[in-house]
Design a protein around this motif. Sequence first.
Motif, PDB file in Angstrom:
ATOM      1  N   ILE A 262      -0.428  -1.517  -1.252  1.00 16.94           N
ATOM      2  CA  ILE A 262      -1.353  -2.033  -0.326  1.00 16.94           C
ATOM      3  C   ILE A 262      -1.991  -0.719   0.527  1.00 16.94           C
ATOM      4  CG2 ILE A 262      -0.263  -3.919   0.180  1.00 16.94           C
ATOM      5  CD1 ILE A 262       1.390  -2.974   2.485  1.00 16.94           C
ATOM      6  N   GLU A 263      -1.141   0.455   0.138  1.00 13.03           N
ATOM      7  CA  GLU A 263      -1.751   1.776   1.089  1.00 13.03           C
ATOM      8  C   GLU A 263      -3.016   2.298   0.717  1.00 13.03           C
ATOM      9  OE1 GLU A 263       2.505   1.227   1.453  1.00 13.03           O
ATOM     10  OE2 GLU A 263       1.520   1.385  -0.435  1.00 13.03           O
ATOM     11  N   GLN A 264      -3.308   2.033  -0.752  1.00  9.19           N
ATOM     12  CA  GLN A 264      -4.545   2.545  -1.283  1.00  9.19           C
ATOM     13  C   GLN A 264      -5.883   1.573  -0.768  1.00  9.19           C
ATOM     14  OE1 GLN A 264      -4.886   2.782  -5.520  1.00  9.19           O
ATOM     15  NE2 GLN A 264      -6.912   3.686  -5.486  1.00  9.19           N
ATOM     16  N   LEU A 265      -5.421   0.320  -0.932  1.00  9.58           N
ATOM     17  CA  LEU A 265      -6.453  -0.623  -0.222  1.00  9.58           C
ATOM     18  C   LEU A 265      -6.650  -0.496   1.046  1.00  9.58           C
ATOM     19  CD1 LEU A 265      -8.294  -3.195  -0.777  1.00  9.58           C
ATOM     20  CD2 LEU A 265      -6.031  -4.676  -0.575  1.00  9.58           C
ATOM     21  N   SER A 266      -5.600  -0.328   1.932  1.00 13.54           N
ATOM     22  CA  SER A 266      -5.848  -0.102   3.334  1.00 13.54           C
ATOM     23  C   SER A 266      -6.605   1.210   3.781  1.00 13.54           C
ATOM     24  CB  SER A 266      -4.363  -0.122   4.047  1.00 13.54           C
ATOM     25  OG  SER A 266      -3.726  -1.520   3.925  1.00 13.54           O
ATOM     26  N   THR A 267      -6.260   2.145   2.830  1.00 16.75           N
ATOM     27  CA  THR A 267      -7.098   3.567   3.117  1.00 16.75           C
ATOM     28  C   THR A 267      -8.485   3.015   2.874  1.00 16.75           C
ATOM     29  OG1 THR A 267      -5.334   4.806   2.408  1.00 16.75           O
ATOM     30  CG2 THR A 267      -7.587   5.691   2.227  1.00 16.75           C
ATOM     31  N   PHE A 268      -9.013   2.348   1.842  1.00 16.40           N
ATOM     32  CA  PHE A 268     -10.325   1.960   1.712  1.00 16.40           C
ATOM     33  C   PHE A 268     -10.886   1.083   2.968  1.00 16.40           C
ATOM     34  CE2 PHE A 268     -13.394  -1.130   0.459  1.00 16.40           C
ATOM     35  CZ  PHE A 268     -14.569  -0.132   0.240  1.00 16.40           C
ATOM     36  N   LEU A 269     -10.299   0.080   3.141  1.00 14.76           N
ATOM     37  CA  LEU A 269     -10.677  -0.780   4.478  1.00 14.76           C
ATOM     38  C   LEU A 269     -10.929  -0.049   5.710  1.00 14.76           C
ATOM     39  CD1 LEU A 269      -8.429  -3.772   3.773  1.00 14.76           C
ATOM     40  CD2 LEU A 269     -10.835  -3.696   2.978  1.00 14.76           C
ATOM     41  N   GLN A 270      -9.832   0.816   6.194  1.00 14.31           N
ATOM     42  CA  GLN A 270     -10.084   1.635   7.410  1.00 14.31           C
ATOM     43  C   GLN A 270     -11.228   2.446   7.630  1.00 14.31           C
ATOM     44  OE1 GLN A 270      -9.285   4.963   8.297  1.00 14.31           O
ATOM     45  NE2 GLN A 270      -9.000   5.554   6.224  1.00 14.31           N
ATOM     46  N   GLY A 271     -11.524   3.024   6.059  1.00 12.57           N
ATOM     47  CA  GLY A 271     -12.668   3.832   6.048  1.00 12.57           C
ATOM     48  C   GLY A 271     -13.809   3.252   5.598  1.00 12.57           C
ATOM     49  N   PHE A 272     -14.167   1.968   5.432  1.00 11.76           N
ATOM     50  CA  PHE A 272     -15.145   1.427   4.835  1.00 11.76           C
ATOM     51  C   PHE A 272     -16.414   1.803   5.708  1.00 11.76           C
ATOM     52  CE2 PHE A 272     -18.373  -2.194   4.629  1.00 11.76           C
ATOM     53  CZ  PHE A 272     -18.812  -2.041   3.481  1.00 11.76           C
ATOM     54  N   HIS A 277     -21.318   5.581   5.897  1.00 13.79           N
ATOM     55  CA  HIS A 277     -21.828   6.845   6.697  1.00 13.79           C
ATOM     56  C   HIS A 277     -22.046   7.959   5.889  1.00 13.79           C
ATOM     57  CE1 HIS A 277     -23.077   8.829  10.326  1.00 13.79           C
ATOM     58  NE2 HIS A 277     -22.176   9.865  10.169  1.00 13.79           N
ATOM     59  N   TYR A 278     -20.792   8.288   5.058  1.00 12.60           N
ATOM     60  CA  TYR A 278     -20.740   9.373   4.018  1.00 12.60           C
ATOM     61  C   TYR A 278     -21.842   9.231   3.018  1.00 12.60           C
ATOM     62  CZ  TYR A 278     -18.945  12.662   0.483  1.00 12.60           C
ATOM     63  OH  TYR A 278     -19.068  13.563  -0.367  1.00 12.60           O
TER      64      TYR A 278
END
Length: 327
Positions: A262-272, A277-278
């Motif tokens: 879940i850590e990798q998925l959550s990293t994407f979700l919080q930075g979507f 923007h990037y």
Amino acid sequence: MMLIDPQNKLLKTQIMELIMNKQERIVVAKDYNYSCTKLEYKKDGKLFLSFSCFNFDEIFSIAGNYMIEKYYKDYAREDAENGFNITFSFDAQSAKEEPKIPKNATEAEKAEIQEQKQQIRAENQKLFEKVTRDFSQIRRNFYAAAFEQAFDQINKGDGANKFKYQSRENEVVYAIPDKDALNIFYEISFSDTVDKTLANLIITEIIDAKKNVKMAPPISRSNYQSSILKSAFPEVSNIKVDQNSQVITMTLFKAQHFSKNIEQLSTFLQGFRQYLHYHIHASKTYLHSRIIKRIGQFQRSLQLCQFEPEIEKKSEDLFTSSSGVKA
């Protein structure tokens, strides 16, 4: 800084340097979205980490204790430093000291002590790497904790709570859990016309790309009239539609997406949002570089051109023929 990496590169390099060199120094790193992180190494051997963001209270009320228990239970929580929301400290003196080799030690004893030193050095290095990872990812850990907590609750069969938080000005993230799924609605707003156009193109590509991805989560454009969103958060019915805003929704299922890792998925979700923007700015930079290249080629072509001088043409007498015959 505008990074999509979960670790802040500046903090990562500075933390290890402060610990290893025992430098009494302050490092301040401002990140996007009004967040700020401060490092301070003091002469008593303690490294202090302070963090602040504009929506701290809102997110901390959702999963603040979960974040501390998961990532920062090994560190001391201090009184928040002035101007920051939360402060942790790490005692660098807790690292093991390497034994010294006596002058009268035998070769066997020297070899044994040397082996102990290498073992202690490896343990200390592992400890310092953990501190570096935890402290440099404070922003990622803070924003991802809400999603990780919801995933954990659903995986354990506990009832996860719905939550929402303001991610940016004029933007809100909504998360609505189901028995075996989590529905997420991102409100995205771009006031700049170019940014809005590029965002639409990138979102369209993301939606279309799921056709070629195995077990891709359903991603689509939505609006405030969504029955799922309105039933969970009735107040969205009163939101005035902004021309610069749009709503993106995705549904993540337990079996396919967050039964593990879940850590990798959550990293994407919080930075979507920052991911968009990037890539918007990356696209604009690429377009600008192409334009500058074209202008440079045009200027070089002009420099190589040889212009012919204008020749004054003599007008002939229209009433005189070439044969010399007079009218």
